[in-house]
Design a protein around this motif. Structure first.
Motif, PDB file in Angstrom:
ATOM      1  N   ARG A   1       2.720  51.840  84.989  1.00  0.00           N
ATOM      2  CA  ARG A   1       2.759  53.413  84.904  1.00  0.00           C
ATOM      3  C   ARG A   1       2.304  53.585  83.414  1.00  0.00           C
ATOM      4  NH1 ARG A   1       7.638  54.767  88.415  1.00  0.00           N
ATOM      5  NH2 ARG A   1       8.544  54.528  86.458  1.00  0.00           N
TER       6      ARG A   1
ATOM      7  N   LYS B   1       0.770  57.111  82.966  1.00  0.00           N
ATOM      8  CA  LYS B   1       1.117  58.150  84.233  1.00  0.00           C
ATOM      9  C   LYS B   1       2.801  57.583  84.555  1.00  0.00           C
ATOM     10  CE  LYS B   1      -3.256  57.740  86.599  1.00  0.00           C
ATOM     11  NZ  LYS B   1      -3.828  59.017  85.766  1.00  0.00           N
TER      12      LYS B   1
ATOM     13  N   GLU C   1       5.383  58.868  85.344  1.00  0.00           N
ATOM     14  CA  GLU C   1       6.475  59.251  86.602  1.00  0.00           C
ATOM     15  C   GLU C   1       5.741  59.060  87.783  1.00  0.00           C
ATOM     16  OE1 GLU C   1       9.627  60.467  85.819  1.00  0.00           O
ATOM     17  OE2 GLU C   1       9.092  60.151  83.630  1.00  0.00           O
ATOM     18  N   TRP C   2       4.867  58.658  87.729  1.00  0.00           N
ATOM     19  CA  TRP C   2       4.054  58.457  89.109  1.00  0.00           C
ATOM     20  C   TRP C   2       4.531  57.357  90.105  1.00  0.00           C
ATOM     21  CZ3 TRP C   2      -2.056  60.015  89.563  1.00  0.00           C
ATOM     22  CH2 TRP C   2      -1.912  61.275  88.694  1.00  0.00           C
TER      23      TRP C   2
ATOM     24  N   ASP D   1       1.051  61.410  91.643  1.00  0.00           N
ATOM     25  CA  ASP D   1       1.752  62.072  91.048  1.00  0.00           C
ATOM     26  C   ASP D   1       2.997  62.625  91.917  1.00  0.00           C
ATOM     27  OD1 ASP D   1       0.539  63.859  92.272  1.00  0.00           O
ATOM     28  OD2 ASP D   1       0.376  65.406  90.733  1.00  0.00           O
ATOM     29  N   GLN D   2       3.026  62.545  93.032  1.00  0.00           N
ATOM     30  CA  GLN D   2       4.180  62.983  94.147  1.00  0.00           C
ATOM     31  C   GLN D   2       3.700  62.602  95.500  1.00  0.00           C
ATOM     32  OE1 GLN D   2       4.359  67.208  93.757  1.00  0.00           O
ATOM     33  NE2 GLN D   2       2.597  67.618  94.490  1.00  0.00           N
TER      34      GLN D   2
END
Length: 106
Positions: free
Chosen positions: A13, A18, A20-21, A43-44
Motif C-alpha cells: 500500500r 495508498k 489506508e486502502w 479506498d473503501q
C-alpha cells in the motif's frame, strides 16, 4: 490471510501511495476455464461488501457476487526471488483450473 500476506499488504500500500486502502478481490468471467481472480486496491468498501481485517489491520474487500466463490480461501504472498512474487490464493471451491493456473471453474 496468512501472516506473510498480512505483513506484505501495508508495504505494498505504501509503495502505491495508498496507505489506508484495502485489497479488493473479485471473481470475474473470462480465461480458458471460465473465471479468474481480479485483485486491486480500493479506498473503501462498497455498501454490500464483505470486509475482512487481519490482526495487522490489512483489509480485504469481497463483493457479494464473488463471495460464494471465495468462501474459505487462503490468501498468501509468495516471493521466490526468481520468477514469482505476488498474492497466491488457495481456494477449496475450485473444481478445475487451466494449464497456466490463472483461470478456474467453480
Amino acid at each position: 490471510m496468512t501472516d506473510t500476506a498480512a505483513r506484505k499488504v501495508p508495504d505494498m500500500r505504501l509503495e502505491k501511495g495508498k496507505p489506508e486502502w484495502g485489497l479488493r478481490i473479485r471473481v470475474v468471467g473470462g480465461g480458458c476455464s471460465g473465471m479468474f481472480y481480479e485483485l486491486g486496491w480500493e479506498d473503501q468498501a462498497a455498501p454490500d461488501d464483505n470486509v475482512f481485517e487481519s490482526q495487522e489491520g490489512s483489509k480485504v474487500y469481497i463483493d457479494k457476487n464473488s463471495a460464494p466463490y471465495l468462501a474459505g480461501i487462503e490468501i498468501d504472498f509468495v516471493d521466490n526471488n526468481m520468477t514469482v512474487a505476488g498474492f497466491a490464493i488457495t481456494n477449496p471451491n475450485v473444481k478445475s483450473s487451466c494449464g497456466c493456473g490463472q483461470s478456474h471453474q467453480f
